[in-house]
Design an enzyme around this catalytic site. Structure first.
Site, PDB file in Angstrom:
ATOM      1  N   GLU A   1     -54.143  -3.350  -1.626  1.00 39.27           N
ATOM      2  CA  GLU A   1     -55.181  -2.877  -0.707  1.00 39.27           C
ATOM      3  C   GLU A   1     -54.490  -2.392   0.556  1.00 39.27           C
ATOM      4  OE1 GLU A   1     -58.062  -2.462  -1.648  1.00 39.27           O
ATOM      5  OE2 GLU A   1     -58.213  -3.739  -3.421  1.00 39.27           O
TER       6      GLU A   1
ATOM      7  N   CYS B   1     -58.564  -1.354   8.849  1.00 38.07           N
ATOM      8  CA  CYS B   1     -58.007  -0.344   7.943  1.00 38.07           C
ATOM      9  C   CYS B   1     -58.997   0.737   7.582  1.00 38.07           C
ATOM     10  CB  CYS B   1     -57.470  -1.001   6.686  1.00 38.07           C
ATOM     11  SG  CYS B   1     -58.753  -1.742   5.696  1.00 38.07           S
TER      12      CYS B   1
END
Length: 477
Positions: A233, A265
């Protein structure tokens, strides 16, 4: 890297942390212990999995204050933001898993071809074994425990390695997790780069890493040694395309960008505007002031940058264009005010690297098509946002933009829906999780076929292949 991702394994040169006492022998013993426990299948029964999910939920409920305080010490997060962006997100994942666990664990019958009947075929999810979860510093609780929810639901043992750059949260996790979860199959190991390196050298049944692309390559290379599957991820520069300058648009962008001081993110990394750019920038400034006042650096709901190295990196980006709003910073507290920039250098780190901080470049483009071309010329992001009420533009955007998630008018909102998969594509990640997607990702989806030997219906396909048998085979297959 997750609602919220960063680089959990710092570059030892540019992002070093205080030395951590490493215990190679202890780590080896923990691995052996977890492997042995996993082999006894104690994690397999649904009752055990459901009990561990309840225990994890109990920990979050009873220890909310300790986690909130730790997050404040590590990142300067206000209590409200810490609770809803870290604790509540995990509790929603737990609740969703509890409601659907029996359904997820059920096998699925598959139709058997006539040539193989009578027989029974099914697909069944099975635990992988022992999962290594390496978490980041930017959401050091949520991005450690959300993958753990998936690991528990899928019936795996797990070892958690929190980020040393969020040492207080790491310490609280290391203290509390063994008090609530079964220590035979769940453990926390703290440490720095040396610890991570040692863990990656071991054999795992799955490695779940949340972080940056640079370290992801190291993780993938280490995993390849044992042919270990991975979930990566990562992050990237998530774009937001804007075709209006309405205040709701500005507020949603500002909220998504400046939560956690921009260290998220899936935050909008830059804005492409083909509307009234001056009006949009003014509205963004108004939104920032309405959220954090005229002195955001000292506002209780605005956090700080995680480390001096990250702070210095971000401050250097302020020279890459014109500051339209903000630009203030405090070296003592590692705080940078929410900043809007325009006329930016497209070849500077501001536009070639993930910003991961409270700086938002606004780039004026002449048309929607130009915005799409701008995005397509760059690596695929973790998320892409379109701020538009036009169904036509929304349809084109969804069709032409390659990203981990496509979101219209609600940046970050995708993160709080457990039934939506979270994950990247290309440079922004590999594999997805949340809800059943996490359960499936950390399960072996195994096929099973059962056929009786009382009647040998397969004799028609045994050699030698006579003319009659060939006719039968052609009809059956």
């Amino acid at each position: 890297m997750g609602l919220f991702t960063s680089n959990p394994l710092p570059d030892p040169v540019s992002d070093s942390a205080p030395p951590v006492d490493e215990h190679p022998l202890r780590i080896a013993a923990v691995l052996e212990h977890l492997r042995h426990s996993a082999d006894t299948r104690i994690t397999h029964p649904r009752r055990f999995r459901a009990g561990q999910l309840r225990a994890l939920e109990k920990m979050l409920a009873e220890r909310t204050g300790e986690f909130v305080d730790a997050l404040n010490q590590d990142l300067g997060k206000g209590a409200t933001e810490a609770k809803f962006s870290e604790i509540d997100v995990v509790r929603a994942e737990i609740d969703h898993a509890q409601k659907h666990l029996a359904e997820w664990m059920d096998s699925t019958s598959v139709k058997v071809p006539l040539a193989l009947q009578p027989a029974i075929a099914k697909v069944e999810p099975r635990p992988l074994g022992v999962v290594l979860i390496i978490g980041p510093w930017n959401y050091p609780l949520q991005l450690m425990l959300a993958p753990l929810v998936a690991a528990i639901a899928a019936g795996n043992a797990a070892l958690l390695k929190p980020s040393e750059l969020a040492p207080v949260t790491s310490g609280v996790l290391a203290k509390l997790l063994p008090m609530y979860l079964d220590s035979r199959v769940y453990a926390v190991v703290e440490g720095g780069v040396d610890t991570a390196t040692e863990l990656l050298a071991a054999r795992w049944d799955h490695i779940f890493y949340t972080g940056g692309e640079k370290v992801a390559r190291i993780v993938a290379q280490a995993a390849a040694t044992h042919l270990t599957p991975t979930t990566l991820e990562l992050g990237g520069k998530s774009p937001a395309v804007v075709d209006n300058h309405l205040l709701p648009t500005a507020k949603r962008l500002a909220y998504a960008k400046f939560m956690n001081a921009g260290q998220t993110c899936v935050a909008p990394d830059y804005v492409l505007s083909f509307a009234d750019t001056d009006a949009l920038i003014n509205r963004l400034g108004q939104a920032i002031t309405s959220f954090y006042g005229k002195d955001p650096i000292n506002h209780q709901d605005f956090g700080r940058i995680i480390s001096r190295n990250h702070f210095d990196r971000l401050v250097s980006m302020l020279d890459s264009g014109d500051v339209s709003h903000g630009g203030d910073y405090d070296e003592q507290t590692l705080r940078i005010a929410p900043t809007i920039m325009r006329n930016v250098d497209l070849d500077s780190p501001l536009m070639t690297e993930e910003i991961f901080g409270p700086i938002l470049p606004v780039i004026e483009v002449s048309s929607f098509d130009e915005a799409l071309e701008f995005i397509a010329a760059r690596p695929s992001p973790l998320a892409a946002y379109l701020m538009s009420e036009s169904p036509r533009l929304q349809s084109i955007f969804s069709d032409r933009v390659r990203a981990g998630a496509i979101v219209h008018n609600a940046p970050l909102a995708q993160m709080v829906i457990p039934s939506l998969p979270f994950g990247g594509v290309g440079a922004s990640g590999m594999g997805s999780y949340h809800g059943k997607f996490g359960f499936d990702r950390l399960s072996q989806i195994r096929s099973e076929l059962s056929k009786t030997t009382v009647i040998d219906t397969l004799s028609a396909i045994y050699p030698p292949y006579t003319w009659a048998k060939r006719k039968i085979i052609d009809r059956l297959l």
